[in-house]
Design an enzyme around this catalytic site. Structure first.
Site, PDB file in Angstrom:
ATOM      1  CG  HIS A 291      -2.893  -0.574  -6.764  1.00  0.00           C
ATOM      2  ND1 HIS A 291      -3.376   0.062  -5.651  1.00  0.00           N
ATOM      3  CD2 HIS A 291      -2.833  -1.895  -6.425  1.00  0.00           C
ATOM      4  CE1 HIS A 291      -3.603  -0.824  -4.685  1.00  0.00           C
ATOM      5  NE2 HIS A 291      -3.275  -2.021  -5.132  1.00  0.00           N
TER       6      HIS A 291
ATOM      7  NE  ARG B 119      -4.282  -1.329   0.065  1.00  0.00           N
ATOM      8  CZ  ARG B 119      -4.433  -2.376  -0.758  1.00  0.00           C
ATOM      9  NH1 ARG B 119      -3.481  -2.680  -1.623  1.00  0.00           N
ATOM     10  NH2 ARG B 119      -5.561  -3.080  -0.751  1.00  0.00           N
TER      11      ARG B 119
ATOM     12  CD  GLU C 179      -2.587   3.357  -5.206  1.00  0.00           C
ATOM     13  OE1 GLU C 179      -3.631   2.853  -5.669  1.00  0.00           O
ATOM     14  OE2 GLU C 179      -1.716   2.702  -4.642  1.00  0.00           O
TER      15      GLU C 179
ATOM     16  CB  ALA D 280       0.999  -6.132  -7.850  1.00  0.00           C
TER      17      ALA D 280
HETATM   18  C1  DGY Z   1      -5.510  -5.948  -3.081  1.00  0.00           C
HETATM   19  O1  DGY Z   1      -6.208  -6.918  -3.409  1.00  0.00           O
HETATM   20  O2  DGY Z   1      -5.492  -5.511  -1.919  1.00  0.00           O
HETATM   21  C2  DGY Z   1      -4.640  -5.342  -4.138  1.00  0.00           C
HETATM   22  O3  DGY Z   1      -4.056  -4.184  -3.762  1.00  0.00           O
HETATM   23  C3  DGY Z   1      -5.368  -5.207  -5.452  1.00  0.00           C
HETATM   24  O4  DGY Z   1      -5.548  -6.477  -5.928  1.00  0.00           O
END
Ligand code: DGY
Length: 329
Positions: free
Chosen positions: A285, A237, A266, A287
């Protein structure tokens, strides 16, 4: 008559189909999240909310509609939700753990490699027509094999990152408030206190959750303890890193680089000085953004929503203690 729910963005079809079959669902179609007043208005006649990490779910929202029986968050993280407020109101909160672990770790490792070996800079260089010849010093980076990776947070995603690192011949240190001696030998990882980890690591990858105690965990003091050759990777985060301290550390050479999937705020505003730095790789963001994983997250979120509305226990509930006191009906 089907019960009414609100879905705060278009989620992948696999999950959306389940929601549409079960409910009279209003689905927010815009690319951007519903503005706060719209979200507050939309939930007023609904019994369930499928939210995203971009929606702030607080006591005000929960109190607007006491008929709201469940909030199912389409994310593993839930720092956008006031969990104590939800628990106090008997409101179960769902999340999507597990399905995104490997996808997120793949991406964290990709960021590590991209920043170590100047992959984005190399692509930009070619695209800009600067590639004239092979050069002994052209875009030289740092080795990954043999380097030390420090994992801050050793939950599911931190452990998945350790597996990838061991395949690349890295030494792995980890820090977590819960030491996992049971995994140390089998995974080839070594526990270190935070200071030791910072002092010894060539790469520091963040895999801890955001809560009031971890806010700006990476601050000027922390960057001062890192090697000048270190690269920090954040797929957890954004607010875990103080962006002002990061800019100072990167621009003054206190650390070598940063690769950020998440930022504070963000999206990162275009006038953020971090955008001006060649040694700061920033992506939006993404990933967990593989097609399969985002589909699995949608199914999980849909199942949590359905369970919550029908009065069943959520398959993945962030605050299971609500079931001890009794949930909202
Ligand atoms: C989450 O799931 O917390 C990620 O940041 C986004 O998939």
């Amino acid at each position: 008559m089907k019960e009414k729910v609100f879905v705060s963005r278009l989620i992948p079809d696999e999950g959306l189909a389940l929601v549409l079959e079960a409910f009279d669902a209003e689905v927010w179609q815009d690319e951007l999240p519903p503005p706060r007043p719209v979200l507050l208005e939309k939930i007023q006649d609904k019994v369930g909310l499928l939210s995203l990490l971009t929606d702030k779910i607080d006591a005000e929202l929960m109190d607007l509609n006491p008929q709201l029986r469940v909030v199912s968050n389409y994310a593993v993280g839930f720092d956008n939700i006031d969990i104590p407020a939800a628990t106090a109101r008997g409101l179960p909160i769902g999340n999507t753990p597990g399905v995104l672990t490997d996808t997120t770790a793949d991406f964290a490792f990709a960021l590590l490699m991209a920043s170590a070996r100047n992959i984005v800079q190399g692509a930009d260089y070619c695209r800009a027509g600067k590639w004239k010849t092979w050069g002994p010093k052209l875009l030289t980076g740092v080795d990954i094999h043999g380097a030390t990776l420090g994992l801050v947070g050793f939950g599911r995603i931190g452990q998945a990152m350790a597996k990838r690192a061991s395949g690349f011949g890295m030494h792995v240190l980890y820090y977590d408030q819960y030491r996992r001696e049971d995994l140390e030998q089998s995974m080839g990882v070594t526990y270190a206190d935070m200071d030791t980890l910072l002092r010894k690591s060539d790469f520091v990858s963040i895999h801890t959750d955001l809560n009031p105690t971890s806010y700006h965990l990476f601050n000027a003091d922390v960057f001062a303890k890192m090697k000048p050759s270190a690269i920090v990777i954040n797929t957890a985060r954004g607010p875990l890193i103080d962006p002002v301290a990061l800019y100072d550390a990167l621009s003054s050479g206190k650390i070598r680089g940063a690769a950020l999937d998440v930022t504070e705020p963000e999206p990162l505003p275009m006038d953020s000085p971090l955008h001006t730095l060649d040694n700061c790789l920033i992506v939006p963001h993404i990933a967990s953004a593989s097609i399969i994983t985002r589909g699995k997250m949608a199914v999980m979120a849909a199942k949590n929503l359905i369970a919550g509305v029908t009065g069943e226990k959520l398959p993945t509930c962030v605050n299971p203690e609500v079931y001890e006191k009794g949930t909202r009906k």
